[in-house]
Write an enzyme that holds these catalytic residues in place. Structure first.
Site, mmCIF file in Angstrom:
data_model
loop_
_atom_site.group_PDB
_atom_site.id
_atom_site.type_symbol
_atom_site.label_atom_id
_atom_site.label_comp_id
_atom_site.label_asym_id
_atom_site.label_seq_id
_atom_site.Cartn_x
_atom_site.Cartn_y
_atom_site.Cartn_z
ATOM 1 C CG ASP A 27 -1.658 1.153 1.527
ATOM 2 O OD1 ASP A 27 -2.216 1.692 0.574
ATOM 3 O OD2 ASP A 27 -1.735 1.584 2.704
ATOM 4 C CG ASP A 29 -2.170 7.471 0.394
ATOM 5 O OD1 ASP A 29 -1.851 8.662 0.422
ATOM 6 O OD2 ASP A 29 -2.545 6.884 -0.643
HETATM 7 MG MG MG Z 1 -2.973 3.090 3.547
#
Ligand code: MG
Length: 300
Positions: A27, A29
């Site tokens: 991932d 962010d």
């Molecule tokens: Mg995230």
């Protein structure tokens, strides 16, 4: 099995952990960067993974960023070819529509960048209205069907409103209209220690009111994870370590597809992780930078 703290592994178990996967899917962010800045040590972590022979890919629910913005973010985190190896919902939706030879118009309740991606793949997109009126009887116009629409797409529209929901529900009454969701995050980490409502609450309303289940082309959708695997040329999900900071989206995706999961506790506490009833990661660590010192001695 209870989640294992990576920093508490013996040297032998650390080596066993490292040999349990060939591919790292991460991932972005909350893992690679927080809202504005790169997370300390994240770039180094991925460099070490590559030196340990792992392939590195990124899987984000965030279709809002432009290519230039993503490239700048990867650069600031010292990650090469991050964008080239990134999978996001907007591109997955475009590829999915192509695979169906879709030739009608798409009604987008989405961020402008998703519209731009779909348009760049040759799809006609319709949107809006951006503003409704005050008097409810004016809303009758949003109950008129548009036969040109063949798909309704929800993906991170932070300007979603009642007229858009009316229109989406009007089109979704026709069973042949595709119902596709990108990001369905109910919460987003905007500010340290606070989880803010995400746009997923609105796609949930559309799903509930239309009594239809969307094709989910964002995390934690299995099809999205499989799309990321195809893009990365990976066939065996059990050889993937998925890294994320959100339990529902990231650990949930891992569970749906069959990835091993590593949760970084940048937006969740250890207590929240331990008390989740159905989803627990295989491994956890405070952040990627905290793992760097135990990996460095293993790289010649
Ligand atoms: Mg995230």
């Amino acid at each position: 099995m209870e989640p294992v703290n990576l920093l508490e592994l013996s040297e032998a178990d650390l080596k066993k952990f490292l040999s349990s996967f060939d591919h790292v899917f991460s991932d972005c962010d909350g893992v690679v960067w927080e809202t504005r800045n790169p997370m300390p040590g994240a770039g180094k972590f991925f460099e070490l993974m590559k030196r340990l022979g792992k392939t590195v890919h990124f899987v984000s629910n965030n279709s809002l960023r432009t290519k230039a913005d993503y490239e700048a973010k990867f650069k600031s985190a010292d990650i090469k070819e991050g964008y080239e190896n990134l999978t996001i919902p907007s591109t997955a939706i475009a590829e999915y529509l192509k695979s169906l030879h879709f030739d009608k118009a798409v009604y987008c309740v989405s961020c402008p960048e998703t519209v731009a991606v779909l348009t760049s793949h040759g799809f006609e997109c319709k949107e809006g209205p951006e503003v409704g009126t005050y008097y409810y009887s004016d809303y009758i116009e949003y109950l008129t069907d548009d036969e040109e629409i063949g798909a309704v797409v929800f993906d991170s529209d932070f300007k979603v409103n009642l007229p858009k929901l009316y229109k989406a529900l009007t089109y979704l009454r026709r069973p042949e209209v595709l119902f596709i969701n990108g990001a369905t995050d109910r919460y987003v980490p905007l500010k340290a220690g606070v989880l803010t409502l995400g746009t997923g609450v609105f796609s949930d309303i559309a799903s509930e009111e239309s009594k239809r289940k969307p094709v989910l082309l964002g995390k934690p959708g299995k099809m999205f994870g499989e799309f990321a695997m195809r893009r990365a040329g990976v066939s065996d999900p059990s050889r993937v370590l998925f890294i994320g900071d959100m339990i529902e989206q990231d650990v949930g995706l891992g569970r749906a597809v069959g990835f091993n999961t590593l949760l970084v506790l940048t937006n969740k506490t250890k207590e929240e992780m331990m008390s989740h009833e159905t989803l627990k990661p295989d491994y956890y660590a405070d952040n990627l930078g905290s793992i760097v010192p135990i990996l460095e001695p293993l790289v010649k």
